[in-house]
Design a protein around this motif. Structure first.
Motif, PDB file in Angstrom:
ATOM      1  N   GLN A  81       6.009   9.988   5.232  1.00 31.23           N
ATOM      2  CA  GLN A  81       6.370   9.772   6.628  1.00 31.23           C
ATOM      3  C   GLN A  81       5.120   9.557   7.490  1.00 31.23           C
ATOM      4  O   GLN A  81       5.086   8.664   8.343  1.00 31.23           O
ATOM      5  CB  GLN A  81       7.191  10.958   7.145  1.00 31.23           C
ATOM      6  N   ALA A  82       4.112  10.364   7.229  1.00 31.59           N
ATOM      7  CA  ALA A  82       2.870  10.209   7.996  1.00 31.59           C
ATOM      8  C   ALA A  82       2.218   8.869   7.719  1.00 31.59           C
ATOM      9  O   ALA A  82       1.730   8.178   8.641  1.00 31.59           O
ATOM     10  CB  ALA A  82       1.914  11.357   7.654  1.00 31.59           C
ATOM     11  N   LEU A 135       0.816  -1.225   0.000  1.00 25.89           N
ATOM     12  CA  LEU A 135       0.000   0.000   0.000  1.00 25.89           C
ATOM     13  C   LEU A 135       0.850   1.277   0.000  1.00 25.89           C
ATOM     14  O   LEU A 135       0.600   2.204  -0.773  1.00 25.89           O
ATOM     15  CB  LEU A 135      -0.958  -0.022   1.201  1.00 25.89           C
ATOM     16  N   LEU A 136       1.862   1.318   0.860  1.00 30.74           N
ATOM     17  CA  LEU A 136       2.709   2.521   0.923  1.00 30.74           C
ATOM     18  C   LEU A 136       3.338   2.820  -0.430  1.00 30.74           C
ATOM     19  O   LEU A 136       3.410   3.972  -0.865  1.00 30.74           O
ATOM     20  CB  LEU A 136       3.833   2.306   1.938  1.00 30.74           C
ATOM     21  N   ALA A 142       1.493   5.755  10.334  1.00 28.85           N
ATOM     22  CA  ALA A 142       0.126   5.271  10.540  1.00 28.85           C
ATOM     23  C   ALA A 142      -0.019   3.788  10.241  1.00 28.85           C
ATOM     24  O   ALA A 142      -0.827   3.085  10.855  1.00 28.85           O
ATOM     25  CB  ALA A 142      -0.835   6.083   9.665  1.00 28.85           C
ATOM     26  N   TYR A 143       0.760   3.310   9.282  1.00 32.58           N
ATOM     27  CA  TYR A 143       0.549   1.951   8.775  1.00 32.58           C
ATOM     28  C   TYR A 143       1.376   0.905   9.519  1.00 32.58           C
ATOM     29  O   TYR A 143       1.026  -0.273   9.510  1.00 32.58           O
ATOM     30  CB  TYR A 143       0.893   1.930   7.290  1.00 32.58           C
ATOM     31  N   CYS A 167      -3.677   4.700   6.798  1.00 29.05           N
ATOM     32  CA  CYS A 167      -2.529   4.881   5.901  1.00 29.05           C
ATOM     33  C   CYS A 167      -2.864   5.866   4.778  1.00 29.05           C
ATOM     34  O   CYS A 167      -2.107   6.805   4.522  1.00 29.05           O
ATOM     35  CB  CYS A 167      -2.114   3.525   5.345  1.00 29.05           C
ATOM     36  N   VAL A 168      -3.992   5.640   4.124  1.00 30.77           N
ATOM     37  CA  VAL A 168      -4.351   6.487   2.976  1.00 30.77           C
ATOM     38  C   VAL A 168      -4.597   7.920   3.431  1.00 30.77           C
ATOM     39  O   VAL A 168      -4.110   8.882   2.827  1.00 30.77           O
ATOM     40  CB  VAL A 168      -5.578   5.909   2.246  1.00 30.77           C
TER      41      VAL A 168
END
Lengths: 298, 298, 298, 298
Positions: D230-231, D196-197, D235-236, D220-221
């Motif tokens: 980075q955020a 996903l990232l 989160a993920y 994540c999204v």
């Protein structure tokens, strides 16, 4: 509906002809085609198999195909189920029992697992829901599932509903030898008849396959019964070049439909996309093979 | 070393016979086998191909096989390279040029990418390092790599070192039609001869394949040159049942070696593990096929 | 040579760096890379594996790689054998025993059959010929051979020469649970560390895989031993995004070599054709992942 | 029905829960599950996808699933079509338009050919017959069809009906980079969120996938949109170990259903045969992962 073993001999695997303009099911051609099968005296018909492009038909089209066949001939009929899962396979078989009724000799279901117990469960579930006798098709090229002949036999031996096995996992001759030694059900070869002589020698009950001259399959099987290897060899030789020509990977279906068209048995040779048509470069060679078969027939 | 196109006709793909007791290379059988090929007048020999079990031989064994063949016959020789990577393929071809010398008609390298430019680079690298003419083998069943005939032709057209293409990606007849239309190099069929008639019709230069009766491949090709389709058909018919029998998936190699043994051309039919041997259930049918071929030969 | 079980922990799977200009083995980079592995204290090194591009190296290059590694570090070394056939696998292992000598902790041979008895025969043959302890690698993506964990365990239990199993047939965690329950040999996970936490929970002895930050694999395994799941999770989290990024199908090797280059451990990230390089579109994301790992490390 | 691009974000791919006793569709669990998706604020739902076991449901069951979802939530809905052929795919989409009506955000159809023109024809045919906007799913593991990203983009650019692409042919990040550069439609990642990232970095519009904590995909999204790499990473991270655990080959579906059950979102975790259940050996590790995610959430 009976759950008796399929009669030995040649079961014609019926193509689904389409109209040239709309690619709809060509009812008239279909009726003519199965009429030809009846005239030459096949043991029965297999409808909605891979060669019938069943996986490319809507439910309404499948129903229409079955209705035309049932209305046209009174032969025993095996109806293919494409799905490898239980619920949709049952749905397909229910359509078959609904339309074909007492003419249904068997519903052809796919090997969907290498595990004999799970496969037996699958067969039991389909039979319990539909009452149909089952032709167990082992066709890894299409399903992606490989089972050993020993495990396939073990599954079939566990169920009472199996009326035949269709063995299409190469090499088929030793597989058929194993299956006939271990089960009581008739085993049919397929794959276009490429190994028919060897499958008969291994104990097969006959052929259930698409080939543009089903008369050749019949000649071979009948000669085998009458005179064994040598007779079958002599009967089949004239057809073998065409058998091999038609068995080409991916384009075999298109070649066979074109051969049927040239024989006058269907009106158009179209196959549904994304299947490829017959390459033009094969055009003359098909004519040569057809002429050779016909000249040798006389 | 020449980089001239391979001569048309039948190139015998040589099995590697092993001794029964130790599974070592059976030098005497190998010499006898290639002597038979020379006597029947093949165009050349292909050594260390898939049918020669090259991927199961050590480097010393490969060298020994080449030495026996070179010492036994003065035929042109194609030597197979199994690797799909450049450096080890070069190493294999260097062994071939070292042992076979001027008898080397070509080194057979594998299609290792679907990309025509990368494939041309591969061919250029092998040729630059070794000077050998190259037979480009397209055999996806073994390599796992699929290339379209158009892209294969594009690769071959970019290089000057190609002396032949061996087309073994089914369906081969339309592929051969494309390759012969687009390249100037001879294209050979393989796959045990199952499609030989159709490959010749598509423009192939002949057959380069393992079959226990290479005389049958020769009869077909020679008849094609002499009299076209009808002559080739008549010449090949008697062999087709055995051709199909030997072409069975996975066990074809074992069947062919056993057929060679029964013909008296090698002493033992063992194949190296983990390849399976010929199933016992095929024993009688092989005898029948061999007897049928021999009776029809007279 | 010992045939003792491999030490648990992290075995570094060593890339083979090439020079940018000639694509030859880059000896200086290789020495630097294995020096890094020694400094961080890995349990041992695995050389000439898939990540080492062994199948794309000539015999002379393989020998050179082994010599550099042996000359550079005194760690225990596992040497990969790429072939799935007995004779060439023996030849590869003989090269390993010849060059690596007493430093050889094991030769890594491939599962080449689903049949446990045939596999045991293969292992016995390689050991008998070479004396080497064997790491049995189960990597169907590369070999095309699938064996069930139960049958793999049955093969390993039959032989005395197995010093480890490398389990790379997904899903690996339940496979490792089966293998560790049924055999006495250590089982290592691979596949870039994607399942390392779950493989440790299933009983694995550690990781034997390529990853550009082997420090991360070590941190995870050491934390597992010290504090179990929670500790290992906390230690591994910072590396997981890069682990997943590097584990991309087909291009993973190129990504990892580029990551090693950016870390200063090798001079060029080229992979040998026809393997694809790292797509440009991943360029910035690799920088982000590397920066994130490094920032979290402090 | 609209044919507008799908909204970016997380589309929940809905499992089909079955009752423990009869393996029938568990209507109450399904309503509860989609209610959870609505509460957490997903962009929409994808029903009857691979994770919804659509290929194992009868037509009546598919209809029932759609009815329950439509009755339970007013979210935009994508409905999957399993067939790779035109006529049966149209039949599936017709069921979707019939039941889902104006809530239908798109029908998800499969890439069924590597040829961009043939694929465009397929998309045009389905749209012409049904009026539905189309989500083009590229999932070679399920269909057996591989298309290059360039050719997939070429097909999508030819049609006006495409409302999204679901990219599930690894490696997905470079594929998504190509697809977003060449087409105007949103591209969603799947495959359980493993990449996903990297898919977001490549330009994806979000995730459309099964994962037992869709909240993690959302976190994540949303973080990506708010703060970039980075955020999103931060989160993920807490979810990644569970993401990887659930993404195991063949058993991932069973693991996810069991995770949903332990979260209280469905009553039973059974999957339909012949799919395997979650191996017992993973039982404790799933608990650990779930506890870790939950502890970190607070």
């Amino acid at each position: 509906m009976a759950t008796e073993p399929l009669a030995p001999g040649v079961w014609g695997v019926v193509a689904t002809p389409f109209t040239e303009s709309t690619q709809d099911v060509d009812v008239a051609s279909l009726a003519k085609l199965v009429g030809h099968y009846r005239r030459i005296g096949v043991a029965g018909l297999t409808v909605l198999g891979v060669f019938g492009e069943a996986a490319r038909l809507s439910t309404a089209e499948k129903r229409a195909v079955l209705e035309v066949v049932v209305d046209s001939v009174d032969l025993p009929i095996v109806v293919g189920a494409s799905s490898t899962s239980t619920a949709p396979a049952i749905e397909e078989v229910e359509l078959a029992t609904d339309v074909v009724g007492d003419q249904l000799a068997g519903a052809m279901v796919q090997v969907n697992t290498p595990d004999p117990d799970l496969l037996a469960n699958q067969l039991d579930a389909v039979h319990a829901a539909t009452g149909a006798g089952l032709v167990v098709q082992d066709y890894p090229l299409v399903t992606g599932v490989s089972i050993s002949p020993v495990n396939l036999a073990a599954a079939v031996e566990q169920v009472e509903s199996a009326v035949a096995i269709k063995a299409e996992a190469p090499p088929t001759p030793p597989a058929i030898a194993t299956l006939t030694a271990r089960t009581g059900v008739p085993v049919f070869g397929g794959l276009g008849g490429v190994g028919l002589l060897d499958e008969l020698a291994a104990g097969s009950a006959g052929a259930m396959t698409g080939f543009s001259f089903p008369e050749g399959l019949q000649a071979c099987v009948n000669a085998w019964w009458r005179g064994g290897y040598q007779a079958a060899l002599e009967a089949y030789l004239r057809y073998l070049p065409l058998v091999n020509f038609e068995a080409q990977a991916r384009i075999g279906l298109a070649i066979r439909k074109e051969a049927l068209r040239r024989r006058g048995l269907i009106s158009d040779s179209g196959v549904r996309t994304p299947a490829p048509g017959m390459p033009e470069t094969l055009d003359k060679q098909l004519d040569r093979h057809l002429a050779a078969v016909e000249s040798m027939e006389n």
